[in-house]
Every structure is written in structure tokens, then in C-alpha cells.
Enzyme design. Structure first.
Site, PDB file in Angstrom:
ATOM      1  N   TYR A 125      -2.265  -1.471  10.399  1.00 22.69           N
ATOM      2  CA  TYR A 125      -2.285  -1.642   8.947  1.00 22.69           C
ATOM      3  C   TYR A 125      -0.962  -1.158   8.343  1.00 22.69           C
ATOM      4  O   TYR A 125      -0.358  -1.836   7.499  1.00 22.69           O
ATOM      5  CB  TYR A 125      -3.465  -0.872   8.369  1.00 22.69           C
ATOM      6  CG  TYR A 125      -3.628  -0.991   6.871  1.00 22.69           C
ATOM      7  CD1 TYR A 125      -4.232  -2.114   6.313  1.00 22.69           C
ATOM      8  CD2 TYR A 125      -3.209   0.025   6.027  1.00 22.69           C
ATOM      9  CE1 TYR A 125      -4.396  -2.219   4.934  1.00 22.69           C
ATOM     10  CE2 TYR A 125      -3.363  -0.073   4.655  1.00 22.69           C
ATOM     11  CZ  TYR A 125      -3.958  -1.198   4.109  1.00 22.69           C
ATOM     12  OH  TYR A 125      -4.118  -1.296   2.747  1.00 22.69           O
ATOM     13  N   SER A 156       0.857  -1.189   0.000  1.00 25.15           N
ATOM     14  CA  SER A 156       0.000   0.000   0.000  1.00 25.15           C
ATOM     15  C   SER A 156       0.888   1.232   0.000  1.00 25.15           C
ATOM     16  O   SER A 156       2.089   1.152   0.322  1.00 25.15           O
ATOM     17  CB  SER A 156      -0.863  -0.014   1.276  1.00 25.15           C
ATOM     18  OG  SER A 156      -1.506   1.218   1.497  1.00 25.15           O
ATOM     19  N   LYS A 158       1.785  -3.416   6.291  1.00 24.99           N
ATOM     20  CA  LYS A 158       2.132  -3.128   4.908  1.00 24.99           C
ATOM     21  C   LYS A 158       3.611  -2.754   4.762  1.00 24.99           C
ATOM     22  O   LYS A 158       4.198  -2.991   3.694  1.00 24.99           O
ATOM     23  CB  LYS A 158       1.224  -2.028   4.353  1.00 24.99           C
ATOM     24  CG  LYS A 158      -0.239  -2.451   4.223  1.00 24.99           C
ATOM     25  CD  LYS A 158      -0.392  -3.687   3.333  1.00 24.99           C
ATOM     26  CE  LYS A 158      -1.842  -4.030   3.056  1.00 24.99           C
ATOM     27  NZ  LYS A 158      -1.987  -5.199   2.164  1.00 24.99           N
TER      28      LYS A 158
END
Length: 270
Positions: free
Chosen positions: A169, A156, A173
Site C-alpha cells: 500500500y 495517503s 501511494k
């Protein structure tokens, strides 16, 4: 046409969104595909329902509509046993595996110090342990086959910058980037390339943060800043799929260890 003609790909998290798009795009260019998804909810800490068995089968039908073959396998990437079942399906149906797209991912929001342990664990287990399990399941057979191959992991823009408000998150990532870099070195002697793709916000993923984006942007100015892309507000799933296709094809035969951004300029802006 035919940029991955004769190849076989495994795509996780393929029941909708980017995963579905990747499976269909690879099939359009000649690949047969094994698609997987968990197909049931796994945690109350995720603020949206996960994909269904019916959606996974819809993806398989979309792949078959291109004229290619497809096998759909319900599998939770948190379980290497379940992912191995998908790899075994590729072996049984197609006799080879050339491309692995470790795409399955989840997210939620919250200040890092307020996240529950379950909220942290489910994001890390799917987003980081999941790609590791996928590699553990697929790579031994790819090495044994001796034909090389390509492993593509979905990261991401949050795998490059310190986005808020989802530290778990962001950590997951960033983590897959480290995994990719190590694997690209470990697997180079076997001619297996390993790269990450880094989208900005994607228009259709099935993932939500549980509150309207406008509300979150007003509450979190740094989120609003991160969401501003110089080229466009967001990208389409197919834009990311075109990057996946390139990395799966022989056009990228010497591309490994790459962080491939499809982010409308997000990570390059001031």
C-alpha cells in the site's frame, strides 16, 4: 456556491466513502458527475467486501439530489477499456470533461516478505495502475478539447511516510506521487493541472484491515505511532472532499505538482 459551476467531473471508486463524498461535494458546487466503481469483489486477499452496484446508484441519487446530473458506470480501474467506457459516457451525456478524480483504492496488511504475489498485485494494480489507466482514458480527450482541466489522485499519509504493516500500500501511494509529478510536467502545456491529496485515517471509507485497529496497534507499535494525529484521531470524508473541490476549481488555477495533505498534522509530527 458554484465554485465548479458548469464543469464535469469523473470520480472513480465513488460507490461509498471518500469517492461518494467527492462526487456529492463537487455536485453541491455545480458540477455534473460521472461516478464509477468495480461493484464486485476482485480478490480473496482483500479483507473486506467491495462496494455494490446498489451503493454506486445510491451515490448517483445523492448527486442528483443536489440538482446536478449524474451518470453511474460500473468500471474496474485495472482495465483501461472499462475506464474509457466511463469517459465515453461523460462525452455522450455532457460533451466535456474538466476534472478527473482518480480515487479508487484498496488495501490489506502483512509483513512485506510474507505478502503473497496476489496481495501485492491487487493493491498495486488498483492503487497505481488504476490512476494511470484513468489518466490514459481521460486525458487525450481533455487535450483535444483544449479547455485545460484538473487531475486529482488520491494518495495517503502513507504516500509520504514509511507506514507499516502494508508495504504494498505504501509503495502504491508513493508511486502515485511520482506519477503525479511526471504528469504535472507533461500536461502543463495543455493547462491540465495534476495534484495528489494525502489523507490520514478517514472515518468512513468502507475499507478495513481485517483486524480491530486496537489489536493492530498493540501488535505494531509503528502503526500506532503513524495513526496518532496532533489535531484529531481521524478526518471526515468531507474534509478530503473540500481539498478535492479546491483543486478542481479555478481557485487553484496555478496549483500543480502539489502533495495536498489533509492529515490532521500526521506527516508533520515528530
Amino acid at each position: 456556491m458554484g465554485r465548479v459551476e458548469g464543469k464535469v467531473a469523473l470520480v472513480t471508486g465513488a460507490a461509498r466513502g471518500q469517492g461518494r463524498s467527492h462526487a456529492v461535494r463537487l455536485a453541491e458546487e455545480g458540477a455534473d458527475v460521472v461516478v464509477t466503481d468495480v461493484c464486485h469483489d476482485i480478490s480473496d486477499e482483500l479483507p473486506y467486501p467491495l462496494a455494490s452496484k446498489e451503493q454506486l446508484e445510491e451515490t448517483a441519487e445523492l448527486v442528483r439530489a443536489t440538482g446536478r446530473r449524474c451518470v453511474a458506470v460500473q468500471a474496474d480501474v485495472r482495465s483501461v477499456v472499462e475506464v474509457r467506457a466511463a469517459v465515453d459516457a461523460a462525452r455522450e451525456e455532457f460533451g466535456r470533461l474538466d476534472t478527473v478524480v482518480a480515487n479508487a483504492g484498496v488495501m490489506s496488511i502483512g509483513a512485506a516478505w510474507e505478502l503473497s504475489e496476489e496481495a501485492w498485485d491487487v493493491v498495486m494494480d488498483v492503487n497505481l495502475k488504476g490512476p494511470w489507466n484513468t489518466v490514459r482514458a481521460a486525458v487525450p480527450w481533455m487535450i483535444e478539447a483544449g479547455q485545460g482541466g484538473s487531475v486529482i489522485i488520491t494518495s495517503s499519509a502513507a504516500g509520504i511516510r514509511g507506514h507499516v504493516p502494508y508495504a504494498h500500500y505504501v509503495a502504491s501511494k508513493h508511486g502515485v506521487v511520482g506519477l503525479m509529478k511526471a504528469l504535472s510536467n507533461e500536461l502543463a502545456p495543455h493547462r491540465i493541472r495534476v495534484n495528489t491529496v494525502h489523507p490520514t485515517g478517514v472515518s468512513d471509507t468502507g475499507i478495513t484491515v481485517g483486524v480491530p485497529i486496537e489489536e493492530l496497534a498493540a501488535r505494531e507499535p509503528l502503526f500506532a505511532l503513524a495513526a496518532m494525529n496532533p489535531l484529531a484521531p481521524y478526518v471526515e470524508p468531507r474534509d478530503v472532499s473540500n481539498a478535492v473541490l479546491f483543486l478542481a476549481s479555478d481557485e487553484s488555477r496555478y496549483v500543480t505538482g502539489l502533495q495536498f495533505t489533509v492529515d490532521a498534522g500526521s506527516t508533520n509530527k515528530p
